[in-house]
Design a protein around this motif. Structure first.
Motif, PDB file in Angstrom:
ATOM      1  N   VAL A 339       0.906  -0.912   0.145  1.00 20.01           N
ATOM      2  CA  VAL A 339      -0.135  -0.067   0.081  1.00 20.01           C
ATOM      3  C   VAL A 339       0.961   1.026  -0.024  1.00 20.01           C
ATOM      4  O   VAL A 339       0.970   1.949   0.909  1.00 20.01           O
ATOM      5  CB  VAL A 339      -0.906   0.085   1.213  1.00 20.01           C
ATOM      6  N   GLY A 340       1.489   1.495  -0.949  1.00 16.19           N
ATOM      7  CA  GLY A 340       2.262   2.673  -1.305  1.00 16.19           C
ATOM      8  C   GLY A 340       3.531   2.452  -2.637  1.00 16.19           C
ATOM      9  O   GLY A 340       3.621   1.319  -3.061  1.00 16.19           O
ATOM     10  N   PRO A 341       4.140   3.251  -2.586  1.00 19.22           N
ATOM     11  CA  PRO A 341       5.221   3.143  -3.675  1.00 19.22           C
ATOM     12  C   PRO A 341       6.483   2.393  -3.020  1.00 19.22           C
ATOM     13  O   PRO A 341       6.874   2.728  -1.959  1.00 19.22           O
ATOM     14  CB  PRO A 341       5.571   4.555  -4.126  1.00 19.22           C
ATOM     15  N   SER A 342       6.962   1.274  -3.761  1.00 18.89           N
ATOM     16  CA  SER A 342       8.304   0.521  -3.355  1.00 18.89           C
ATOM     17  C   SER A 342       9.071   0.462  -4.661  1.00 18.89           C
ATOM     18  O   SER A 342       8.532  -0.355  -5.358  1.00 18.89           O
ATOM     19  CB  SER A 342       7.759  -0.727  -2.789  1.00 18.89           C
ATOM     20  N   ALA A 343      10.288   1.147  -4.628  1.00 18.44           N
ATOM     21  CA  ALA A 343      11.084   1.029  -5.650  1.00 18.44           C
ATOM     22  C   ALA A 343      12.585   0.718  -5.202  1.00 18.44           C
ATOM     23  O   ALA A 343      13.015   1.552  -4.313  1.00 18.44           O
ATOM     24  CB  ALA A 343      10.923   2.254  -6.627  1.00 18.44           C
ATOM     25  N   ALA A 344      13.403  -0.021  -6.122  1.00 18.61           N
ATOM     26  CA  ALA A 344      14.640  -0.293  -5.679  1.00 18.61           C
ATOM     27  C   ALA A 344      15.396   1.079  -5.866  1.00 18.61           C
ATOM     28  O   ALA A 344      14.778   2.132  -6.750  1.00 18.61           O
ATOM     29  CB  ALA A 344      15.401  -1.136  -6.537  1.00 18.61           C
ATOM     30  N   GLU A 345      16.728   1.378  -5.374  1.00 24.59           N
ATOM     31  CA  GLU A 345      17.414   2.341  -5.677  1.00 24.59           C
ATOM     32  C   GLU A 345      17.757   2.711  -7.169  1.00 24.59           C
ATOM     33  O   GLU A 345      17.926   1.707  -7.802  1.00 24.59           O
ATOM     34  CB  GLU A 345      18.820   2.507  -4.789  1.00 24.59           C
ATOM     35  N   ASP A 436      16.483  -7.276 -17.917  1.00 28.44           N
ATOM     36  CA  ASP A 436      17.268  -5.998 -17.246  1.00 28.44           C
ATOM     37  C   ASP A 436      16.687  -4.972 -16.286  1.00 28.44           C
ATOM     38  O   ASP A 436      17.345  -4.656 -15.283  1.00 28.44           O
ATOM     39  CB  ASP A 436      17.417  -4.997 -18.491  1.00 28.44           C
ATOM     40  N   PHE A 437      15.330  -5.116 -16.348  1.00 27.48           N
ATOM     41  CA  PHE A 437      14.501  -4.460 -15.385  1.00 27.48           C
ATOM     42  C   PHE A 437      14.651  -5.122 -14.169  1.00 27.48           C
ATOM     43  O   PHE A 437      14.963  -4.617 -12.807  1.00 27.48           O
ATOM     44  CB  PHE A 437      13.136  -4.439 -15.658  1.00 27.48           C
ATOM     45  N   ILE A 438      14.583  -6.453 -14.129  1.00 23.01           N
ATOM     46  CA  ILE A 438      14.597  -7.213 -12.805  1.00 23.01           C
ATOM     47  C   ILE A 438      15.955  -7.509 -12.200  1.00 23.01           C
ATOM     48  O   ILE A 438      15.984  -7.123 -10.955  1.00 23.01           O
ATOM     49  CB  ILE A 438      14.321  -8.706 -13.216  1.00 23.01           C
ATOM     50  N   ALA A 439      16.899  -7.105 -12.846  1.00 28.06           N
ATOM     51  CA  ALA A 439      18.416  -7.077 -12.483  1.00 28.06           C
ATOM     52  C   ALA A 439      18.424  -5.660 -11.653  1.00 28.06           C
ATOM     53  O   ALA A 439      19.118  -5.768 -10.532  1.00 28.06           O
ATOM     54  CB  ALA A 439      19.248  -7.309 -13.568  1.00 28.06           C
ATOM     55  N   ARG A 440      17.760  -4.928 -12.115  1.00 27.10           N
ATOM     56  CA  ARG A 440      18.020  -3.628 -11.594  1.00 27.10           C
ATOM     57  C   ARG A 440      17.048  -3.128 -10.425  1.00 27.10           C
ATOM     58  O   ARG A 440      17.247  -2.323  -9.576  1.00 27.10           O
ATOM     59  CB  ARG A 440      17.881  -2.252 -12.839  1.00 27.10           C
ATOM     60  N   SER A 441      16.075  -3.874 -10.331  1.00 29.33           N
ATOM     61  CA  SER A 441      14.946  -3.582  -9.373  1.00 29.33           C
ATOM     62  C   SER A 441      14.954  -4.785  -8.412  1.00 29.33           C
ATOM     63  O   SER A 441      14.106  -4.340  -7.153  1.00 29.33           O
ATOM     64  CB  SER A 441      13.541  -3.778 -10.251  1.00 29.33           C
ATOM     65  N   ALA A 442      15.528  -5.849  -8.133  1.00 32.90           N
ATOM     66  CA  ALA A 442      15.748  -6.867  -7.312  1.00 32.90           C
ATOM     67  C   ALA A 442      16.215  -6.359  -6.165  1.00 32.90           C
ATOM     68  O   ALA A 442      17.346  -5.807  -6.020  1.00 32.90           O
ATOM     69  CB  ALA A 442      16.359  -8.097  -8.044  1.00 32.90           C
TER      70      ALA A 442
END
Length: 509
Positions: A339-345, A436-442
């Motif tokens: 319930v909110g924004p969650s993003a990798a660095e 590529d996205f998974i590698a940067r977001s994991a």
């Protein structure tokens, strides 16, 4: 000399101390590097993502990971009474029964099967819905099964899964795990409950046969022949020793193998490079390291304002098979609703109240890494290399999990909350772009296990009774002995493991 010396007062250590000190004739000493946590944010469930890095966090950092775009990952581990239960997301998820049957197969002992562990899961729990054949009703740890507390978006998230054919479960702690349900949470009266809160009550701490040594760093074990006599420590800044007849190591999947290495147990080449004399060549110590990752995340701008979570933000993890037609058995992937924004660095996200996130991950990763010491001192930074996303299996399962997250976001009624997909964005569609996205977001799900694995083979660090091979009186009781990770957060399994071990030790006298 104390009868039982417990090194580490994390989740397992607190349980061991509370249960073993029930025998008034047994002297128990519990040793912890940190102190009694007093940060008020620990008790606030929605603060859990924001309290890492404070003085009760060891703040470990991995090596750069080729599988995650060369990033280092911060591994939060608790340095306080209660250990990482001061930091985790409070989800109480046992894992699938087949996970524990795998433990039984790998150890050659039915002690670790699901049915053998079930009484100890129940023993630890006080479920808000009461006791039944699968759930405990009067254990120390409160387990909230949310009824009216879930956020409205979570209700629509769950209804969208059932519209897609996924079962609606009462909770994830039954014999089936594939399905949609709110997370069971270690929360009471709106507050986090740590294992120290639950087990080290004032009544327990008043026992004259239990001694708690906080602010005590454990440098290395002291050993005579095949017996551990105790440990070299620094307490309140002063050097000293602690001694015990039986020594229980419960410092976790990172600190337990590092202590063994500093004490001369491990791969001889690693120890030599760190300037440590090898007592016993145990090359598996520190290996078999694995962890859960989550993609952070499949992020959506909300079509309507999002009120704050009344729980702990990550309110529902939905476990699934990679084959959508299979709705029973061990899951392969997970999708969670935040319930909110969650993003990798490295990613930009809308502010709280304007976005929600679908986390996605793999329940049984096959990538395996290792950790090791770099020197003989406790402040010599370890090398931690989980080797994330090194197998085709893990990358393929991650793509499936992301695809499944996007599918539920397109399904009513959850689709009514979606204004637009922010991450990864509609143009990210082919396998190369997804990888590529998974590698940067994991990001880590904070579930490291396996570095002192139990097993039937002689190479395993511990045997089926959790005794360390090569030593007569040292047992390891924490997440490091887990040979293969469970489907969900490992905390509930660690609690049951500690309950089982304590019951067995008390029965043996």
């Amino acid at each position: 000399m104390t009868d039982i010396l417990i090194l580490g007062a994390g989740s397992a250590g607190c349980i061991l101390a509370a249960r073993l000190s029930q025998d008034p004739t047994c002297e128990v000493t519990l040793v912890e590097a940190g102190g009694w946590p007093n940060d008020p944010d620990i008790a606030r469930p929605a603060m859990w993502p924001f309290i890492q890095g404070r003085d009760f966090d060891w703040g470990f950092v991995t090596e750069p990971q080729p599988g995650t775009a060369g990033r280092r990952h911060h591994w939060a581990r608790g340095r306080a009474l209660g250990g990482s239960s001061n930091l985790h997301a409070m989800a109480h998820v046992r894992g699938h029964p087949e996970d524990f049957d795998t433990w039984a197969r790998l150890t050659g002992s039915q002690r670790w099967s699901y049915d053998s562990l079930l009484p100890y899961f129940r023993m630890s729990e006080s479920c808000s819905t009461g006791a039944d054949d699968l759930h405990g009703g009067d254990g120390p740890m409160p387990v909230l099964l949310p009824q009216g507390e879930s956020h409205p978006i979570v209700g629509d998230y769950i209804r969208s899964w059932t519209a897609l054919g996924l079962p609606r479960l009462a909770d994830h702690n039954g014999r089936e795990m594939i399905g949609a349900t709110p997370n069971a949470l270690m929360i009471r009266d709106g507050r986090r409950v740590t294992v120290a809160d639950a087990y080290l009550t004032s009544e327990v701490l008043a026992r004259p046969n239990l001694t708690v040594l906080d602010d005590t760093l454990v440098h290395r074990l002291t050993v005579q022949g095949a017996r551990v006599t105790g440990a070299e420590v620094t307490r309140h800044g002063q050097p000293g020793t602690v001694t015990g007849g039986c020594v229980l190591l419960a410092m976790g999947a990172i600190a337990s193998p590092l202590l063994l290495m500093r004490s001369g147990y491990g791969d001889p080449a690693v120890l030599s490079a760190a300037g440590i004399a090898c007592r016993d060549a145990r090359s598996e110590i520190g290996r078999n390291l694995h962890d859960h990752l989550l993609g952070a995340g499949n992020l959506y701008r909300s079509a309507r304002p999002l009120a704050p979570s009344r729980l702990q933000l990550s309110e529902s993890m939905t476990y699934q098979s990679a084959d959508p037609s299979r709705t029973t058995g061990k899951p392969d992937i997970v999708v969670g609703c935040v319930v909110g924004p969650s993003a990798a660095e490295g990613f930009d996200a809308p502010p709280p109240g304007e976005a929600f996130t679908l986390l996605f991950g793999v329940t049984h990763p096959t990538s395996r890494g290792a950790l090791h010491v770099t020197g003989p001192r406790i402040d010599d930074k370890p090398v931690i290399d989980p080797r994330y996303l090194q197998t085709d299996h893990d990358r393929r399962m991650f793509r499936i999990a992301l695809d499944r997250a996007r599918a539920v976001a397109r399904s009513a009624p959850l689709s009514e909350w979606v204004q637009e997909e922010v991450l990864p964005g509609p143009v990210v569609a082919d396998d190369a772009a997804l990888d590529d996205f998974i590698a940067r977001s994991a990001i880590t799900h904070h579930h490291p296990v396996g570095t002192c694995r139990m097993g039937a083979d002689e190479a395993s660090v511990t045997d089926a009774d959790l005794r360390m091979r090569g030593l007569d009186n040292l047992w390891i009781v924490d997440s490091s002995v887990i040979p293969a990770i469970t489907a969900g957060p490992v905390h509930a399994a660690v609690m049951a493991l500690a309950e089982s071990f304590a019951a067995g030790m008390r029965a043996e006298g």
